[in-house]
Design a protein around this motif. Structure first.
Motif, PDB file in Angstrom:
ATOM      1  N   GLY A  89      49.066  34.036  68.438  1.00 48.76           N
ATOM      2  CA  GLY A  89      50.673  34.238  68.598  1.00 48.76           C
ATOM      3  C   GLY A  89      50.803  35.129  69.719  1.00 48.76           C
ATOM      4  O   GLY A  89      51.648  34.727  70.521  1.00 48.76           O
ATOM      5  N   CYS A  90      49.978  36.149  69.947  1.00 45.82           N
ATOM      6  CA  CYS A  90      49.844  37.071  71.064  1.00 45.82           C
ATOM      7  C   CYS A  90      49.825  36.117  72.366  1.00 45.82           C
ATOM      8  O   CYS A  90      50.535  36.470  73.339  1.00 45.82           O
ATOM      9  CB  CYS A  90      49.166  38.092  70.851  1.00 45.82           C
ATOM     10  N   ASN A  91      48.833  35.442  72.222  1.00 46.57           N
ATOM     11  CA  ASN A  91      48.477  34.590  73.564  1.00 46.57           C
ATOM     12  C   ASN A  91      49.726  33.799  73.898  1.00 46.57           C
ATOM     13  O   ASN A  91      49.876  33.466  75.218  1.00 46.57           O
ATOM     14  CB  ASN A  91      47.295  33.516  73.165  1.00 46.57           C
ATOM     15  N   ALA A  92      50.480  32.886  72.818  1.00 48.17           N
ATOM     16  CA  ALA A  92      51.594  32.229  73.190  1.00 48.17           C
ATOM     17  C   ALA A  92      52.435  32.932  74.014  1.00 48.17           C
ATOM     18  O   ALA A  92      53.355  32.544  74.896  1.00 48.17           O
ATOM     19  CB  ALA A  92      52.117  31.506  72.004  1.00 48.17           C
ATOM     20  N   GLN A  93      52.778  34.267  73.391  1.00 48.87           N
ATOM     21  CA  GLN A  93      53.843  35.100  74.176  1.00 48.87           C
ATOM     22  C   GLN A  93      53.626  35.341  75.797  1.00 48.87           C
ATOM     23  O   GLN A  93      54.358  35.353  76.655  1.00 48.87           O
ATOM     24  CB  GLN A  93      54.155  36.428  73.497  1.00 48.87           C
ATOM     25  N   PRO A  98      56.454  46.338  76.509  1.00 45.19           N
ATOM     26  CA  PRO A  98      55.618  46.940  75.763  1.00 45.19           C
ATOM     27  C   PRO A  98      55.046  45.906  74.859  1.00 45.19           C
ATOM     28  O   PRO A  98      53.639  45.927  74.708  1.00 45.19           O
ATOM     29  CB  PRO A  98      56.121  48.170  75.096  1.00 45.19           C
ATOM     30  N   LEU A  99      55.762  45.116  74.297  1.00 48.17           N
ATOM     31  CA  LEU A  99      55.132  43.954  73.316  1.00 48.17           C
ATOM     32  C   LEU A  99      54.254  43.025  73.930  1.00 48.17           C
ATOM     33  O   LEU A  99      53.153  42.699  73.718  1.00 48.17           O
ATOM     34  CB  LEU A  99      56.375  43.128  72.706  1.00 48.17           C
ATOM     35  N   LEU A 100      54.805  42.652  75.496  1.00 43.20           N
ATOM     36  CA  LEU A 100      54.150  41.813  76.088  1.00 43.20           C
ATOM     37  C   LEU A 100      52.537  42.583  76.499  1.00 43.20           C
ATOM     38  O   LEU A 100      51.542  41.830  76.637  1.00 43.20           O
ATOM     39  CB  LEU A 100      54.542  41.544  77.450  1.00 43.20           C
ATOM     40  N   MET A 101      52.619  43.694  76.899  1.00 42.33           N
ATOM     41  CA  MET A 101      51.467  44.568  77.141  1.00 42.33           C
ATOM     42  C   MET A 101      50.525  44.334  75.929  1.00 42.33           C
ATOM     43  O   MET A 101      49.146  44.301  76.176  1.00 42.33           O
ATOM     44  CB  MET A 101      51.655  45.972  77.533  1.00 42.33           C
ATOM     45  N   ALA A 102      51.082  44.821  74.614  1.00 46.20           N
ATOM     46  CA  ALA A 102      50.230  44.597  73.561  1.00 46.20           C
ATOM     47  C   ALA A 102      49.630  43.407  73.376  1.00 46.20           C
ATOM     48  O   ALA A 102      48.292  43.358  72.992  1.00 46.20           O
ATOM     49  CB  ALA A 102      51.129  45.312  72.166  1.00 46.20           C
ATOM     50  N   SER A 103      50.485  42.332  73.617  1.00 47.54           N
ATOM     51  CA  SER A 103      49.994  40.983  73.422  1.00 47.54           C
ATOM     52  C   SER A 103      48.792  40.566  74.264  1.00 47.54           C
ATOM     53  O   SER A 103      47.872  39.922  74.016  1.00 47.54           O
ATOM     54  CB  SER A 103      50.969  40.141  73.456  1.00 47.54           C
ATOM     55  N   THR A 104      48.898  41.036  75.572  1.00 46.53           N
ATOM     56  CA  THR A 104      47.960  40.902  76.501  1.00 46.53           C
ATOM     57  C   THR A 104      46.511  41.738  76.327  1.00 46.53           C
ATOM     58  O   THR A 104      45.637  40.940  76.312  1.00 46.53           O
ATOM     59  CB  THR A 104      48.516  41.438  77.781  1.00 46.53           C
ATOM     60  N   ALA A 105      46.707  42.690  75.712  1.00 47.62           N
ATOM     61  CA  ALA A 105      45.594  43.527  75.405  1.00 47.62           C
ATOM     62  C   ALA A 105      44.779  42.814  73.887  1.00 47.62           C
ATOM     63  O   ALA A 105      43.634  42.476  74.086  1.00 47.62           O
ATOM     64  CB  ALA A 105      45.914  44.873  75.034  1.00 47.62           C
ATOM     65  N   VAL A 106      45.451  42.306  73.057  1.00 46.02           N
ATOM     66  CA  VAL A 106      45.080  41.948  72.308  1.00 46.02           C
ATOM     67  C   VAL A 106      44.123  40.488  72.289  1.00 46.02           C
ATOM     68  O   VAL A 106      43.005  40.075  72.124  1.00 46.02           O
ATOM     69  CB  VAL A 106      46.159  41.245  70.898  1.00 46.02           C
ATOM     70  N   THR A 107      44.913  39.541  73.350  1.00 43.34           N
ATOM     71  CA  THR A 107      44.238  38.275  73.687  1.00 43.34           C
ATOM     72  C   THR A 107      43.192  38.686  74.554  1.00 43.34           C
ATOM     73  O   THR A 107      41.941  37.731  74.356  1.00 43.34           O
ATOM     74  CB  THR A 107      45.283  37.477  74.695  1.00 43.34           C
ATOM     75  N   ILE A 108      43.013  39.533  75.291  1.00 46.29           N
ATOM     76  CA  ILE A 108      41.821  39.757  76.214  1.00 46.29           C
ATOM     77  C   ILE A 108      40.874  40.198  75.384  1.00 46.29           C
ATOM     78  O   ILE A 108      39.643  39.718  75.816  1.00 46.29           O
ATOM     79  CB  ILE A 108      42.257  40.755  77.545  1.00 46.29           C
ATOM     80  N   ILE A 109      41.111  41.207  74.749  1.00 48.19           N
ATOM     81  CA  ILE A 109      40.037  41.849  73.663  1.00 48.19           C
ATOM     82  C   ILE A 109      39.423  41.036  73.049  1.00 48.19           C
ATOM     83  O   ILE A 109      38.182  40.750  72.900  1.00 48.19           O
ATOM     84  CB  ILE A 109      40.504  42.828  73.012  1.00 48.19           C
TER      85      ILE A 109
END
Length: 694
Positions: A657-661, A20-31
């Motif tokens: 930070g989200c993008n790095a993950q 879930p953390l990676l999914m949230a990080s992906t969403a933040v990066t794309i948005i």
């Protein structure tokens, strides 16, 4: 083709659903990234599209279009012409206000699709350059049909001299020849030790570059009555010494000074192209020196790619053969000297890589000239299955380059405004204290900076891959630049390994390692960036101080990155850490992150924010350097806006930070175990070892 082992693998996107953390990080990066580009298409201001109203020139008069074939029709279909005769949007002159009461916004249509200078120049010369490259390839393929290698070498020597002549002219060719003779003589002076000879090679090369910049570099001059629409009135110091005040006439240089004509003191290429010739001087002289002195090959070379191995290994003299005899039946006393003037000329003027690279070492070039890397070559011979697959690979590579050229044309239409920022002058000479940077919000400034970085990445990728494509068609492989998307690099060390990878390999071999490498990184890294900053200057040492500030900040970033990476790597490998200082603090933070204590979350947050801070610093250091004289004004306008600037920086740190993950998850060879479980196992292994905590 050359691939980056740490590239983001597209077949690993399913991993992001595992957490879930990676999914949230992906969403933040794309948005975030979608919002950046969408904002450039939104109507945010009175008077229309935000970027339609950015920085007109000469009071809003339409500038000559410099977009190319595809960008013009795209722009004509998407954006109608606008009436620039009214002053409802205000006006600027040279990027600053004509009067205090007027805003700096000007209705400038997006049909003015102006690209960054180097890419615009490349596009204008593409037809003639393509014709030259096609002629070269036809001659190269025909020379391969013969059985004699001497014919192929003679063809490359001829084109080497031809390219140098048409680029630098008659006098320029003589200058390059004299410099080449001097630099080639250094390795053959027995009185000089290897280290001293290498230092002399570098000093001579820097002196040559400075002399060329001083006497032959184009310097702008103000001429009474000269119209900007006529171009930039400029000349070199050598022209001024010969022609004197005649250059101040309101006529092109070639009409008032006889030596300014093409092919006399200059050719078709600007003299700053000489900086690539200077790198070749260093490579051929150093490789010759190390071969004559029998330098040992560094350890671990067998694990490197074949291109790296050919770069590092000395060229071995072989018995000379002709069409009637084989190597076994030849006279062993007659050998081919690969460190001779014929190979030097072929290397110095090699057409595909002459104007912009990628940079290829002398050893790698000559070894492939004699024996191509078959998996990458695409010449006319040999006619076997492996060669056919190689040719198909080169054709596929060429199709990818064409697709990139279409993409950048579309990019230039919809997000062209970033290149306008390069032309804004916000200096102490302005009659009013505010400029366009002040009238843009911090978010708008970041959008422009973000697009500048990505446009530069895409344009340089096309330039470098075009040269590499032609070289591959000739059977010569070179290091690929731009090994991955610029958004996937979040540390200084990784950015420079990926961005100008061929320059990175060059500096590693010829400057970084001779200065001590990682054992003396405090010395080697700053010297490398100091030279790279000087290498980027076009008019001599110190004429563009922004490049040296850029070099210092990048060197500082690389040193900090190396310190963090090396400290954590040593601790994770041995469980040892320093007794005190920053290394100790970093290891204690890592211990907390790997523990099962409640403070683990605080340590995880610190690492997360630290990884987000890296790319923010990377962007702030490298993108404003593009503005050169406007860098300080840009920093002031972006970072000195109180809570607006603070909110922007916090948003960027969290987003990156989200993008790095996400990037780490896509790069990993296998899905990583849950961080907490991995942390506990690591801690137990450290605690059970006798050196734990030492």
């Amino acid at each position: 083709m050359q691939r980056d082992k740490k590239r983001v693998r597209c077949d690993r996107w399913a991993r992001l659903r595992s957490s879930p953390l990676l999914m949230a990080s992906t969403a933040v990066t794309i948005i975030f990234h979608v919002a950046m580009y969408a904002c450039g298409l939104m109507s945010c201001r009175e008077g229309g599209h935000l970027w339609n109203t950015i920085s007109g020139y000469e009071g809003g008069k339409m500038m000559n279009m410099t977009g190319t074939w595809l960008a013009k029709p795209f722009a004509a279909l998407d954006h109608p012409w606008k009436d620039l005769s009214n002053r409802t949007c205000g006006g600027t002159e040279g990027g600053h206000r004509p009067a205090p009461e007027l805003d700096t916004w000007v209705c400038t249509p997006t049909m003015d699709v102006r690209a960054e200078d180097s890419y615009s120049t490349w596009k204008r010369t593409l037809p003639s350059m393509s014709a030259l490259m096609l002629l070269f390839l036809i001659c190269a393929w025909c020379s391969e049909l013969g059985s004699s290698k001497a014919g192929r070498l003679r063809m490359h020597v001829f084109f080497g001299v031809l390219v140098i002549f048409i680029s630098f002219g008659l006098l320029g060719t003589v200058i390059v020849a004299v410099m080449g003779l001097i630099i080639m003589a250094v390795p053959r002076v027995p009185a000089l030790s290897s280290n001293v000879a290498l230092a002399v090679i570098w000093v001579l090369t820097v002196v040559f570059m400075e002399l060329v910049s001083l006497f032959l570099g184009q310097h702008d001059h103000e001429v009474p009555g000269w119209n900007y629409n006529q171009g930039i009135k400029s000349w070199c110091l050598l022209e001024y010494i010969v022609c004197g005040d005649a250059l101040y006439k309101n006529q092109p240089n070639s009409q008032v000074c006889s030596i300014s004509k093409y092919f006399l003191i200059s050719g078709l290429a600007p003299w700053f192209v000489f900086r690539f010739v200077a790198l070749k001087f260093i490579s051929l002289a150093s490789d010759t020196l190390w071969s004559l002195r029998g330098k040992e090959i560094r350890d671990g070379l067998e694990s490197k790619s074949e291109l790296v191995q050919r770069t590092e290994r000395h060229l071995v003299q072989i018995p000379e053969t002709n069409d009637e005899e084989t190597a076994e039946g030849s006279d062993p006393s007659v050998t081919v000297d690969f460190y001779s003037w014929k190979y030097y000329l072929a290397y110095l003027g090699y057409p595909p890589l002459f104007f912009a690279g990628p940079i290829l070492s002398y050893n790698a070039f000559v070894s492939q000239l004699e024996k191509p890397i078959l998996s990458y070559s695409a010449g006319m011979a040999p006619d076997n299955e492996q060669a056919k697959r190689a040719r198909h690979g080169v054709i596929y590579y060429g199709i990818r380059v064409l697709i990139l050229m279409v993409v950048i044309e579309v990019f230039s239409v919809y997000w062209w405004y970033s290149q306008k920022l390069n032309m804004i002058t916000c200096t102490s000479k302005d009659p009013y204290p505010r400029c366009l940077f002040d009238d843009l919000s911090v978010w708008e400034l970041y959008i422009g900076m973000h697009v500048v970085l990505h446009f530069t990445w895409l344009s340089l990728m096309i330039i470098w891959r075009f040269g590499r494509l032609v070289a591959l068609a000739d059977g010569i492989d070179s290091f690929e630049n731009m090994l991955g998307c610029v958004s996937f690099n979040y540390t200084f060390t990784e950015f420079w390994r990926i961005w100008h990878a061929s320059m990175n390999e060059f500096m590693l071999r010829y400057l970084y390692l001779p200065l001590g490498g990682k054992n003396r990184a405090w010395l080697a890294v700053p010297v490398v960036f100091l030279f790279v900053g000087f290498w980027h200057e076009r008019t001599g040492f110190g004429t563009q101080p922004a490049w040296y500030a850029w070099a210092f900040l990048n060197a500082l970033g690389v040193i900090i990155n190396k310190f963090l990476e090396d400290t954590l790597a040593r601790y994770r490998k041995s469980g040892r850490c320093a007794a005190s200082g920053p290394a100790r603090w970093l290891v204690e933070l890592e211990k907390s992150r790997l523990s099962d204590q409640p403070r683990r979350w605080a340590a995880e947050a610190a690492f997360f924010l630290g990884r987000g801070l890296g790319p923010v610093a990377l962007i702030l250091v490298n993108v404003p350097a593009i503005y050169l004289s406007n860098s300080l004004q840009f920093y002031h306008s972006m970072l000195m806006r109180g809570w607006h600037s603070a909110a922007l920086l916090v948003t960027l740190v969290v987003t990156f930070g989200c993008n790095a993950q996400v990037v780490d998850a896509l790069r990993a060879e296998k899905p990583p175990p849950p961080p907490h479980a991995q942390s506990l196992q690591s801690m137990r292994s450290y605690d059970e070892s006798p050196s734990a905590g030492g």
